[in-house]
Design an enzyme around this catalytic site. Structure first.
Site, PDB file in Angstrom:
ATOM      1  N   LYS A   6      -5.326  -6.674  -5.356  1.00 56.84           N
ATOM      2  CA  LYS A   6      -5.977  -6.418  -4.454  1.00 56.84           C
ATOM      3  C   LYS A   6      -7.555  -6.542  -4.996  1.00 56.84           C
ATOM      4  CE  LYS A   6      -3.309  -3.746  -1.489  1.00 56.84           C
ATOM      5  NZ  LYS A   6      -2.725  -4.355  -0.282  1.00 56.84           N
ATOM      6  N   ASP A  15      -5.300   7.256  -3.465  1.00 57.00           N
ATOM      7  CA  ASP A  15      -4.806   5.889  -3.075  1.00 57.00           C
ATOM      8  C   ASP A  15      -5.941   4.980  -3.142  1.00 57.00           C
ATOM      9  OD1 ASP A  15      -4.031   3.300  -2.141  1.00 57.00           O
ATOM     10  OD2 ASP A  15      -2.826   4.452  -0.630  1.00 57.00           O
ATOM     11  N   GLN A  70      -7.408   0.106  -1.609  1.00 56.37           N
ATOM     12  CA  GLN A  70      -8.416  -0.709  -0.823  1.00 56.37           C
ATOM     13  C   GLN A  70      -9.989  -0.572  -1.295  1.00 56.37           C
ATOM     14  OE1 GLN A  70      -7.837  -2.989   1.573  1.00 56.37           O
ATOM     15  NE2 GLN A  70      -5.567  -2.621   1.765  1.00 56.37           N
ATOM     16  N   HIS A  98      -1.175   4.943   4.178  1.00 53.26           N
ATOM     17  CA  HIS A  98      -0.185   3.669   4.094  1.00 53.26           C
ATOM     18  C   HIS A  98       1.186   4.161   3.928  1.00 53.26           C
ATOM     19  CE1 HIS A  98       1.520  -0.059   2.077  1.00 53.26           C
ATOM     20  NE2 HIS A  98       0.779  -0.589   2.636  1.00 53.26           N
ATOM     21  N   CYS A 141       1.910  -1.113   7.799  1.00 49.60           N
ATOM     22  CA  CYS A 141       2.260  -0.097   7.155  1.00 49.60           C
ATOM     23  C   CYS A 141       1.741   1.240   7.552  1.00 49.60           C
ATOM     24  CB  CYS A 141       2.393  -0.402   5.577  1.00 49.60           C
ATOM     25  SG  CYS A 141       3.317  -1.743   5.009  1.00 49.60           S
TER      26      CYS A 141
HETATM   27  N1  7TS Z   1      -2.077   1.826  -0.164  1.00 53.95           N
HETATM   28  C1  7TS Z   1      -2.970   1.227   0.725  1.00 53.95           C
HETATM   29  C2  7TS Z   1      -4.196   1.866   1.129  1.00 53.95           C
HETATM   30  C3  7TS Z   1      -2.667  -0.171   0.635  1.00 53.95           C
HETATM   31  O1  7TS Z   1      -3.631  -0.889   1.624  1.00 53.95           O
HETATM   32  C4  7TS Z   1      -1.812  -0.977   0.226  1.00 53.95           C
HETATM   33  C5  7TS Z   1      -1.288  -2.369   0.669  1.00 53.95           C
HETATM   34  C6  7TS Z   1      -0.668  -0.003  -0.407  1.00 53.95           C
HETATM   35  C7  7TS Z   1      -1.083   1.340  -0.623  1.00 53.95           C
HETATM   36  C8  7TS Z   1       0.442  -0.637  -1.283  1.00 53.95           C
HETATM   37  O2  7TS Z   1      -0.027  -1.505  -2.080  1.00 53.95           O
HETATM   38  P1  7TS Z   1       1.087  -2.643  -2.993  1.00 53.95           P
HETATM   39  O3  7TS Z   1       0.110  -3.490  -3.822  1.00 53.95           O
HETATM   40  O4  7TS Z   1       1.626  -1.519  -3.833  1.00 53.95           O
HETATM   41  O5  7TS Z   1       1.829  -3.084  -2.059  1.00 53.95           O
HETATM   42  N2  7TS Z   1      -1.770  -2.805   1.643  1.00 53.95           N
HETATM   43  C9  7TS Z   1      -1.421  -3.763   2.358  1.00 53.95           C
HETATM   44  C10 7TS Z   1      -2.101  -4.419   3.776  1.00 53.95           C
HETATM   45  O6  7TS Z   1      -2.876  -3.737   4.109  1.00 53.95           O
HETATM   46  N3  7TS Z   1      -1.271  -5.392   4.137  1.00 53.95           N
HETATM   47  O7  7TS Z   1      -0.707  -5.890   3.189  1.00 53.95           O
HETATM   48  C11 7TS Z   1      -0.427  -5.000   2.154  1.00 53.95           C
END
Ligand code: 7TS
Length: 411
Positions: A228, A202, A205, A122, A368
Site C-alpha cells: 500500500k 493499524d 492506509q 478493517h 472488509c
Molecule cells: N487495515 C486496513 C485499514 C486496510 O485497509 C487493510 C487492507 C488491511 C488492514 C489489511 O491489509 P493486508 O495488506 O494485510 O491485506 N485494505 C484493503 C482494502 O481497503 N481493499 O483491499 C484491501
C-alpha cells in the site's frame, strides 16, 4: 488544486488501455502501483545477489544479508523507530496484527480484561481481537462512530467512559479504508497510556500517504503493508517498542530464531530475529526499502496534500450526482484520499463493472468492514481511492463515467 508534478512516467503499469480507454486507476486503497525504482530493486536482487541470509559467509549471502538488514534500518528511519530491532518483517498488516493478538494476547489477557477497538476497523484489526478475547476470556469493546453516515468520525466523548483501567489494549486504525476518516492517533495513544493500556495502530492506509513518526505518535505497536506504499506484496512490518518485544514469546518457531536447541527445548534470540522464523522475504524487504526512498524523495507531506486536494475535488464533484450518499467526513472536514459512496437501487458491483468499461478501476463491496456497513444500513459502497500519480482530470473521467452509469440505470 495546488501544482504537483506528474509522476506517472515512474509507473510502467499506468501506461495501458483497459477496454480501449486509458487506465484510470482509482483502487489505491486496495493496493498501490509500483514505481520503476522498486521493480528494478527486485530484479537487481534476483539477478545479482539472491542468496539466503544470516547463514552463509560467501559473497552473495553477505550481500543479501546486508541488503535485508539495510532495508530494516531504512524502514526504521522511515517511521522514526529508535532502533532497527523494533522492525519485524511480516507478510503485511494482517499478519502483523495477528502476531500481536496471539503473542501479546496470550501472555497478557485474562478474564475481566477489556480489549478496546473501534467500529470502523478493517476485519484485519477486528477478527484477531475477537479471537484473542475468546481465547483469554477478555471482553471486546468498540468506540462508536458518530452520525448516520459516520460523518463525525470516532465518538471521542464516548472514549472517556470506555477507557477504564480494565482496558489492557487499544487497537485502532489511523485512517479508515472505507470512511477516509483520519483518527487523532497521537491523542488516542496519549489517552490510552493514561490508563496503562498498550496501543496498536493499524497504519495500512496511512503509511504511504503521510509522514509517520512512531515516537511522536507514542504507540506501542504499529502495523503496515508494503504493497500500500509503492512496495511489493508479501512484505509488511510490525513495529514494536523494544521493551515490549523483548518480553514477548515468539508466535512461530523454527530456524533462524533460536540461540540453542537441544532435543529437550530451545532458547530464543532477541527481537527482531525471535519473530522471524524461517527464510525471510529478502527480495521484497529490499524493494520495500527502495519504496521508502521513492516516497521520501517526493515528500510525504506533499503526497498528503495532493491526496487531500484530490479527495476534496472528488467530494465537490461527486456531490453534484443525483441521489448519491457519501459516507465519512463531510466537505470541509479532513479526509484522506478516498471517497466511498452509494446510490439507492444501483449495486456497487454493477457500478464497478460498468466503470471498468470506461477504463476506470474502482472497488465495490463491504471493503472488509462488514459490521460498519451493517451499522450504516448498507451492504456495500463503491470506493474511489487516490494516490500520488492520480490527476484532477481522472476525477472528471470518474464523474463522467458515473453519470453514464446512472443514466443507464435510470432507464
Ligand atoms: N487495515 C486496513 C485499514 C486496510 O485497509 C487493510 C487492507 C488491511 C488492514 C489489511 O491489509 P493486508 O495488506 O494485510 O491485506 N485494505 C484493503 C482494502 O481497503 N481493499 O483491499 C484491501
Amino acid at each position: 488544486m495546488p501544482s504537483w508534478p506528474n509522476f506517472r512516467a515512474d509507473f510502467p503499469v499506468l501506461h495501458q488501455q483497459v477496454n480501449g480507454k486509458p487506465l484510470v486507476y482509482l483502487d489505491n486503497g486496495a493496493t498501490t502501483q509500483k514505481p520503476r525504482r522498486v521493480i528494478d530493486a527486485l530484479v537487481r536482487y534476483y539477478e545479482r545477489d539472491n542468496s539466503n541470509v544470516h547463514r552463509g559467509l560467501h559473497a552473495l549471502s553477505m550481500r543479501a544479508t546486508d541488503g535485508y538488514e539495510g532495508a530494516r534500518a531504512r524502514i526504521a528511519r522511515f517511521i522514526n523507530a529508535a532502533d532497527p530491532a523494533e522492525i519485524i518483517f511480516t507478510r503485511g498488516t494482517t499478519e502483523s496484527i495477528n502476531l500481536v493478538a496471539r503473542s501479546w494476547g496470550h501472555a497478557h489477557l485474562k478474564p475481566g480484561d477489556v480489549v478496546l477497538t473501534t467500529e470502523m476497523e478493517h476485519h484485519s484489526n477486528l477478527v484477531p481481537w475477537q479471537q484473542a478475547a475468546k481465547a483469554s476470556g477478555a471482553t471486546l469493546k468498540y468506540v462508536p462512530v458518530l452520525g448516520a453516515d459516520a460523518e463525525g468520525g470516532l465518538d471521542l466523548a464516548a472514549l472517556d467512559a470506555l477507557l477504564t483501567p480494565a482496558v489492557k489494549l487499544f487497537a485502532f486504525t489511523h485512517i479508515s479504508n472505507t470512511l477516509g476518516a483520519i483518527n487523532p492517533a497521537t491523542e488516542l495513544c496519549r489517552r490510552a497510556r493514561a490508563v496503562g493500556a498498550v496501543t496498536v495502530i493499524d497504519a495500512a492506509q496511512s503509511i504511504g500517504h503521510a509522514p509517520l513518526d512512531v515516537q511522536a505518535l507514542g504507540c506501542d505497536f504499529l502495523a503496515f503493508s508494503g504493497h500500500k506504499m509503492c512496495g511489493p506484496t508479501g512484505i509488511g512490518v510490525l513495529y514494536g517498542r523494544r521493551a515490549l518485544l523483548d518480553q514477548l514469546a515468539p508466535d512461530e518457531t523454527g530456524g533462524g530464531m533460536v540461540v540453542s536447541v537441544t532435543y529437550e527445548g530451545a532458547t530464543w534470540k532477541p527481537a527482531p530475529e525471535r519473530f522471524e522464523a524461517g527464510t525471510p522475504n529478502v527480495a521484497d524487504a529490499i524493494a520495500l526499502g527502495a519504496a521508502c526512498d521513492y516516497l521520501d524523495a517526493l515528500g510525504r507531506d506533499q503526497i498528503a496534500a495532493h491526496d487531500a486536494a484530490l479527495s476534496g475535488l472528488a467530494m465537490e464533484k461527486l456531490s453534484t450526482l443525483p441521489g448519491i450518499r457519501i459516507i465519512g467526513p463531510r466537505v470541509g472536514t479532513p479526509r484522506s484520499g478516498l471517497v466511498s459512496f452509494a446510490f439507492e437501487g444501483v449495486h456497487a458491483h454493477d457500478i464497478v463493472t460498468f466503470a471498468d468499461e470506461d477504463g476506470v478501476a474502482l472497488r465495490g463491496g463491504h471493503h472488509c468492514n462488514q459490521p460498519l456497513m451493517r451499522k450504516l444500513g448498507l451492504t456495500s459502497t463503491t470506493r474511489a481511492s487516490f494516490y500520488l500519480y492520480n490527476t484532477p482530470e481522472e476525477i472528471d473521467t470518474l464523474v463522467a463515467s458515473l453519470r453514464r452509469i446512472l443514466k443507464f440505470f435510470a432507464g
